[in-house]
Design an enzyme around this catalytic site. Sequence first.
Site, mmCIF file in Angstrom:
data_model
loop_
_atom_site.group_PDB
_atom_site.id
_atom_site.type_symbol
_atom_site.label_atom_id
_atom_site.label_comp_id
_atom_site.label_asym_id
_atom_site.label_seq_id
_atom_site.Cartn_x
_atom_site.Cartn_y
_atom_site.Cartn_z
ATOM 1 N N HIS A 111 0.736 -1.148 0.035
ATOM 2 C CA HIS A 111 -0.024 0.139 0.030
ATOM 3 C C HIS A 111 0.811 1.383 -0.240
ATOM 4 O O HIS A 111 0.304 2.254 -0.215
ATOM 5 C CB HIS A 111 -1.195 -0.012 1.145
ATOM 6 C CG HIS A 111 -0.621 0.112 2.361
ATOM 7 N ND1 HIS A 111 -0.132 -0.863 3.507
ATOM 8 C CD2 HIS A 111 -0.231 1.343 3.169
ATOM 9 C CE1 HIS A 111 0.292 -0.556 4.400
ATOM 10 N NE2 HIS A 111 0.232 0.803 4.361
ATOM 11 N N ASP B 237 1.294 -7.930 2.207
ATOM 12 C CA ASP B 237 1.315 -6.332 1.988
ATOM 13 C C ASP B 237 2.881 -5.997 1.819
ATOM 14 O O ASP B 237 3.362 -5.426 2.749
ATOM 15 C CB ASP B 237 0.601 -5.620 3.384
ATOM 16 C CG ASP B 237 0.658 -4.132 2.735
ATOM 17 O OD1 ASP B 237 0.998 -3.797 1.973
ATOM 18 O OD2 ASP B 237 -0.129 -3.532 3.653
ATOM 19 N N SER C 45 4.049 2.308 8.181
ATOM 20 C CA SER C 45 3.760 1.140 7.228
ATOM 21 C C SER C 45 5.062 0.951 6.341
ATOM 22 O O SER C 45 5.713 1.968 6.097
ATOM 23 C CB SER C 45 2.663 1.935 6.286
ATOM 24 O OG SER C 45 1.364 1.852 6.928
#
Length: 710
Positions: free
Chosen positions: A84, A220, A645
């Site tokens: 992402h 991810d 992240s």
Amino acid sequence: MKRIFLLFTFLLSFAQMRADEGMWLMMLVKRLNGKDLQKQGLRLTAEEIYSVNNSSLKDAIVQFNGGCTAEVVSKEGLLFTNHHCGYDAIAALSTPEKNYLKDGFFAMNNKEELPAKNLYVRFLVRMDDVTARINGKLNPQMSADERKAVIDAEYKAIQKENSENGKYTVVVRDFFSGNEFYYFVYQDYKDVRLVGTPTESIGKYGGDTDNWEWPRHTGDFSVFRIYGDANGNPAEYSLNNVPLKPKYHLPVSMKGVKPGDFTMIMGYPGRTNRYLTSYGINQLVTKDYIGWVDASKSAMDVMKKYMDKDTQIRLDYASQYASVANYWKNRAGTIESVNKNGTVADKQKVEAKFQEWANLAENKATYGNVLSEIEAYYKLIADRNLERNYATQFQRNAKYAVLPYRIGAALKSYIEQNEAGKAAMKARLLAGVEASYDGFHPVVEKDMLQTLLSLYKNKVPFDYQLPVMKYSNPAELANQADASIFSTKESLLKFIENPSLAILENDPLYKFSGIMVAEAMMFGDKYVKADDQFAKNTRLYFDGLRKSMPEKEFYPDANSTMRVTFGKVDRLPIRKDRQYYGVKDNFYTDMKGMVAKYKKGDAEFDLPQRLLDLYKKKDFGPYKDKKGYMPVNFLSDNDITGGNSGSPILNGNGELIGLAFDGNSEALSGDIVFEKQWQKTINLDVRFLLWVMDKYHGAGYLLNEMTIRK
């Protein structure tokens, strides 16, 4: 550097600590009071974690494009980050014919790597404390403007002193509500290329349904590479650039994890507000986030309506939609968590103790009225903030609302130039137009303008609406967009070839956009004195908190500077309303659960046939756990937030065991309070990442440049 080393030596030498809460700056570890990380499992020295003069862990950690974290994992500048985090770059490189976002992509050699547009990574070179320097020039009698002028002057001086004539980017930040100051020296690399990304059904498996939820089964990650010139210096993209030889790269561990294992996460957490008062939290959950959630959902609905019909629109709006959806669910979950976890009541207990201390004779003059004035401030700005949240989502998502103002200023300057001036300015102007209209679709933007303006008018109290929005007709304004010079890139380029000041100034979108910005500034001016006094009271409140609770360890709120957080592999309690797909020890998920969630043709839970075939054959290679399962995700109790992240989660030897990518719904209030019982980090197990690269995408050659420890 010697001072930093001594602080870390103190940290690692004396201690008794439970690793959990706190996102710690390297230079602030002295405030940990010598917690015994070695007993928890850390096996690194101070110099191996942070050093200015020698290579260390911090040299392998980069801020990724300003909003995420990534880590260098090879001697050839290979980077891991989240899928992402790379989403925007991957979408921009995709076309309906070569849809890397949907189908995945891995370069089979350096020549196949794809240059990512407008992508950069930032290395931390060093940091230092300038609190004494700046505070020495401030005094309590200064007005807010005087204080700001002094601070701004010192910021500029510090930046000039440390930039080495532009070689480095220098950022000065305030900490602890403006009570302390530190500067950071960075080096930026702008030639970053996409090496690989898993198919979207792996990289975004579970979609919005599973976002912020556990158990997760998401691969991810994405893979990039940093390039520099022949001498290893930053350089604009060039075919002559070469892969960066980093100062340090992270070794990768395939040993696996178990509950209680020491973990450490280093990265760039975005923003927390852990010292927010109960009044501020109440404002968030009853006003601010209500507007944010409402407007975000409306924007998502508009985008999805067109993304579902057109592949190109889906690619062009994929990153914007994902970003809006992520924060939409976060803000909605925060409201729920605050109410469920009794956060406001907990804060009120802290404030009662503070007030008791503030009422003492020696403290009353300075601190006695701080909390009552903060409470009064929030009552004053309650509906102002609600308006700002609806307006912010309008301006962020409705491009017709802001592009005319931004480009219009440059157009006006261009029109007023003589022919030589126009020639000098034209290339820059055209480049700006190209960038602004990249992935722009008028049909989407007209609908977005009308929908979000209508929502604003319906939801913001009438007396707080900006006049231009209050008296505009949303449908009429959207229809006028067709006749605007800002309607499309083509119409704007045509105008630039034959510009007219009269046409510009009478353009309906230009007039609306300019008036909106001017009114917003005037609206904000009404609250300047109140905002300035609030800033002062916030500084005093935090200063008083520290003095009233000398036994407490205070860490600074996150503000996109490098932090380290310590923890362990940990479990969440089993919930009766969740399915765990055979996993009894709730700290990990495996491919069995991933396949069990599979729904053929579903936008969120579809899986490629190749993955299903490999799973059926149990073709896990050397990446399976010693117990036989193929791991996917695992939990730890590290303290992180947005911006982390893509951060590496490391074991006690400083080896990469996974990538942090999410938090859990039970603790979505984590930006304003650390929920010790519930707050967890959801991590991608590095063994699944390597399996996808090697077994699924056939890019096992990349492992040869990595340091893998079995």
